[in-house]
Design an enzyme around this catalytic site. Structure first.
Site, PDB file in Angstrom:
ATOM      1  N   LYS A 102       7.809 -22.064 134.808  1.00  0.00           N
ATOM      2  CA  LYS A 102       8.143 -22.581 136.130  1.00  0.00           C
ATOM      3  C   LYS A 102       6.893 -22.738 137.002  1.00  0.00           C
ATOM      4  O   LYS A 102       6.692 -23.785 137.596  1.00  0.00           O
ATOM      5  CB  LYS A 102       9.133 -21.645 136.844  1.00  0.00           C
ATOM      6  CG  LYS A 102      10.280 -21.162 135.971  1.00  0.00           C
ATOM      7  CD  LYS A 102      11.336 -22.208 135.708  1.00  0.00           C
ATOM      8  CE  LYS A 102      12.084 -21.961 134.450  1.00  0.00           C
ATOM      9  NZ  LYS A 102      13.204 -21.163 134.356  1.00  0.00           N
ATOM     10  N   TRP A 120      20.334 -13.117 134.075  1.00  0.00           N
ATOM     11  CA  TRP A 120      20.096 -14.444 133.487  1.00  0.00           C
ATOM     12  C   TRP A 120      21.005 -14.586 132.249  1.00  0.00           C
ATOM     13  O   TRP A 120      21.080 -13.667 131.427  1.00  0.00           O
ATOM     14  CB  TRP A 120      18.621 -14.555 133.091  1.00  0.00           C
ATOM     15  CG  TRP A 120      18.257 -15.825 132.380  1.00  0.00           C
ATOM     16  CD1 TRP A 120      18.669 -17.092 132.695  1.00  0.00           C
ATOM     17  CD2 TRP A 120      17.396 -15.947 131.238  1.00  0.00           C
ATOM     18  NE1 TRP A 120      18.103 -17.989 131.825  1.00  0.00           N
ATOM     19  CE2 TRP A 120      17.319 -17.329 130.914  1.00  0.00           C
ATOM     20  CE3 TRP A 120      16.675 -15.043 130.459  1.00  0.00           C
ATOM     21  CZ2 TRP A 120      16.554 -17.797 129.851  1.00  0.00           C
ATOM     22  CZ3 TRP A 120      15.915 -15.519 129.411  1.00  0.00           C
ATOM     23  CH2 TRP A 120      15.863 -16.879 129.117  1.00  0.00           C
ATOM     24  N   ASP A 132      10.933  -8.513 134.015  1.00  0.00           N
ATOM     25  CA  ASP A 132      10.919  -9.914 133.602  1.00  0.00           C
ATOM     26  C   ASP A 132      10.455 -10.740 134.806  1.00  0.00           C
ATOM     27  O   ASP A 132      11.109 -10.747 135.846  1.00  0.00           O
ATOM     28  CB  ASP A 132      12.336 -10.333 133.179  1.00  0.00           C
ATOM     29  CG  ASP A 132      12.374 -11.765 132.645  1.00  0.00           C
ATOM     30  OD1 ASP A 132      11.314 -12.427 132.617  1.00  0.00           O
ATOM     31  OD2 ASP A 132      13.465 -12.219 132.256  1.00  0.00           O
TER      32      ASP A 132
HETATM   33  C1  LIG Z   1      15.039 -14.552 134.340  1.00  0.00           C
HETATM   34  C2  LIG Z   1      14.422 -15.404 133.290  1.00  0.00           C
HETATM   35  N1  LIG Z   1      13.707 -14.826 132.318  1.00  0.00           N
HETATM   36  C3  LIG Z   1      13.140 -15.539 131.354  1.00  0.00           C
HETATM   37  C4  LIG Z   1      13.248 -16.918 131.319  1.00  0.00           C
HETATM   38  C5  LIG Z   1      12.629 -17.632 130.155  1.00  0.00           C
HETATM   39  O1  LIG Z   1      11.749 -18.617 130.453  1.00  0.00           O
HETATM   40  P1  LIG Z   1      11.004 -19.454 129.331  1.00  0.00           P
HETATM   41  O2  LIG Z   1      11.449 -20.857 129.540  1.00  0.00           O
HETATM   42  O3  LIG Z   1       9.548 -19.259 129.645  1.00  0.00           O
HETATM   43  O4  LIG Z   1      11.364 -18.935 128.014  1.00  0.00           O
HETATM   44  C6  LIG Z   1      13.982 -17.567 132.309  1.00  0.00           C
HETATM   45  C7  LIG Z   1      14.166 -19.012 132.273  1.00  0.00           C
HETATM   46  O5  LIG Z   1      14.994 -19.615 132.899  1.00  0.00           O
HETATM   47  C8  LIG Z   1      14.578 -16.797 133.325  1.00  0.00           C
HETATM   48  O6  LIG Z   1      15.289 -17.342 134.306  1.00  0.00           O
END
Ligand SMILES: Cc1ncc(COP(=O)(O)O)c(C=O)c1O
Length: 393
Positions: free
Chosen positions: A243, A127, A208
């Site tokens: 999400k 990410w 994660d």
């Molecule tokens: C792999 C991954 N980890 C963490 C997150 C973080 O999400 P949040 O919006 O809850 O901070 C995302 C968001 O796109 C993600 O794709």
């Protein structure tokens, strides 16, 4: 005072969103931004969330601060959602965090307090925000091979080989499901092999989970967490409700830490509390109160499962539609990885030049790596999308 500072380049995705908004073509398609969308192009508030919010409006009698760890009822429900009883409960601590990002940041603080030289292995690619977020906090990051951009498969042998070279105490960041950006997750057999190396090399898994329920189901998507929790003394899990509850802007998530024993758990809990106090003091409440209301009520939970399945099925359906449409207009190219991937993302597998032509000539907006968000596909735009892709191949 700020004379020495320089303007930083705009975030690539935010720049793409702005360009998309300025584009006046009626058939333009946004496959860039990372949120779920319906076939009507909306990111609606889930009905079950509306219900829970109404209940909160009717019953909540205070907005006074909550504790650094958040609400116990939320934390317990989220812990069960991820671990389902795996990993001894008295070795586990879970805290409410501002989204998955807040969870990752607090986890980074904990890892650095434990050892300022902590090395974290991250998938190549991962990410886009993992590296600046965890690296920016001070952790040393090291990539492990993950995605084969030619064959669109996981480089499992190289990944295992690389992890075998890691040192005891090194941390391995894993995506529980819907790997962002590739959409390709290890099979259960591959997860077992990865877990074996983690146990053998005495590594610390850091999972994660930002998309639980978006790949195959709530239980299936947490497989690696539950599998590892029964095997390792120490692990970290960052979970996000952005999400799967559609609570993006309310900032809801948890950090769970499994410790070797309950005494260490208490030490870690006190450290987490102190880290939170020195960053944002206490977590935001509203979104977590919504999730807690849903998860602690059987009827609301059942409704959430239905709405979550609708999102999952739509994403899956659009992958199949695009693959089928491409099969007709570009029969010499293999896009089957679109349907082997899960969740919102995957690589289309075209060059940066082709990504630019899709934008310029056809109004199709994709980030430079060719990562697409399949939530931007609809039954109405899929044929135009496939024809445009075929035209630039
Ligand atoms: C792999 C991954 N980890 C963490 C997150 C973080 O999400 P949040 O919006 O809850 O901070 C995302 C968001 O796109 C993600 O794709």
């Amino acid at each position: 005072m700020f004379e020495g500072l320089k303007t930083l380049p705009a975030d690539a995705i935010l720049g793409l969103i702005a360009e998309y908004k300025r584009d006046t073509r009626v058939n333009k398609i946004d496959l860039g931004v990372g949120v779920y969308r319906t076939a009507a192009g909306e990111t609606p508030v889930l009905d079950v969330v509306k219900k829970a919010e109404q209940r909160l409006v009717d019953t909540q009698d205070s907005k006074a601060y909550i504790g650094t760890a958040g609400e116990p009822g939320f934390n317990a429900a989220m812990q069960t959602l991820a671990f389902a009883g795996h990993g001894d409960a008295d070795r586990l601590v879970s805290i409410q965090t501002p989204g998955g990002s807040g969870s990752l940041r607090v986890a980074a603080g904990l890892l650095l307090r434990a050892n300022e030289d902590t090395r974290v292995w991250v998938s190549d690619p991962t990410w886009a925000n993992h590296v600046p977020l965890l690296g920016g906090a001070g952790l040393t990051l090291q990539p492990y091979p993950y995605y084969d951009t030619q064959q669109h498969i996981i480089r499992i042998d190289e990944m295992l080989e690389t992890l075998r070279t890691a040192s005891p105490g090194d941390v391995v960041l894993l995506h529980a499901c819907c790997h962002n950006p590739s959409g390709l997750d290890p099979s259960e057999e591959q997860w077992r092999a990865i877990s074996e190396v983690i146990v053998e090399r005495e590594l610390v898994p850091f999972v994660d989970m930002a998309y639980q329920g978006f790949a195959h189901g709530l239980d299936e998507d947490a497989f690696v967490i539950r599998h590892l929790a029964d095997k390792v003394p120490t692990m970290l899990v960052s979970a996000s409700c952005s999400k799967n509850f559609g609570l993006y802007r309310d900032r809801v998530g948890t950090l769970s830490v499994l410790c070797p024993d309950s005494k260490t758990r208490d030490v870690v809990a006190s450290q987490l509390s102190n880290i939170v106090r020195t960053i944002y003091s206490v977590p935001p409440d509203h979104g977590a109160a919504v999730v807690s209301t849903i998860l602690n009520d059987d009827k609301l939970t059942a409704q959430w499962h239905v709405e979550l399945a609708e999102m999952r099925d739509r994403l899956r359906g659009m992958r199949v539609l695009l693959n089928d449409a491409l099969g007709k207009v570009a029969p010499d190219h293999d896009f089957s990885h679109l349907v082997r991937a899960t969740g919102m993302f995957c690589f289309l597998g075209v060059s940066e030049d082709q990504v630019n032509r899709l934008k310029k000539d056809y109004g199709i907006y994709i980030v430079g790596s060719s990562r697409i968000n399949v939530a931007g596909i609809t039954p109405d735009n899929v044929d135009y999308l496939a024809e445009s892709i075929a035209a630039v191949l």
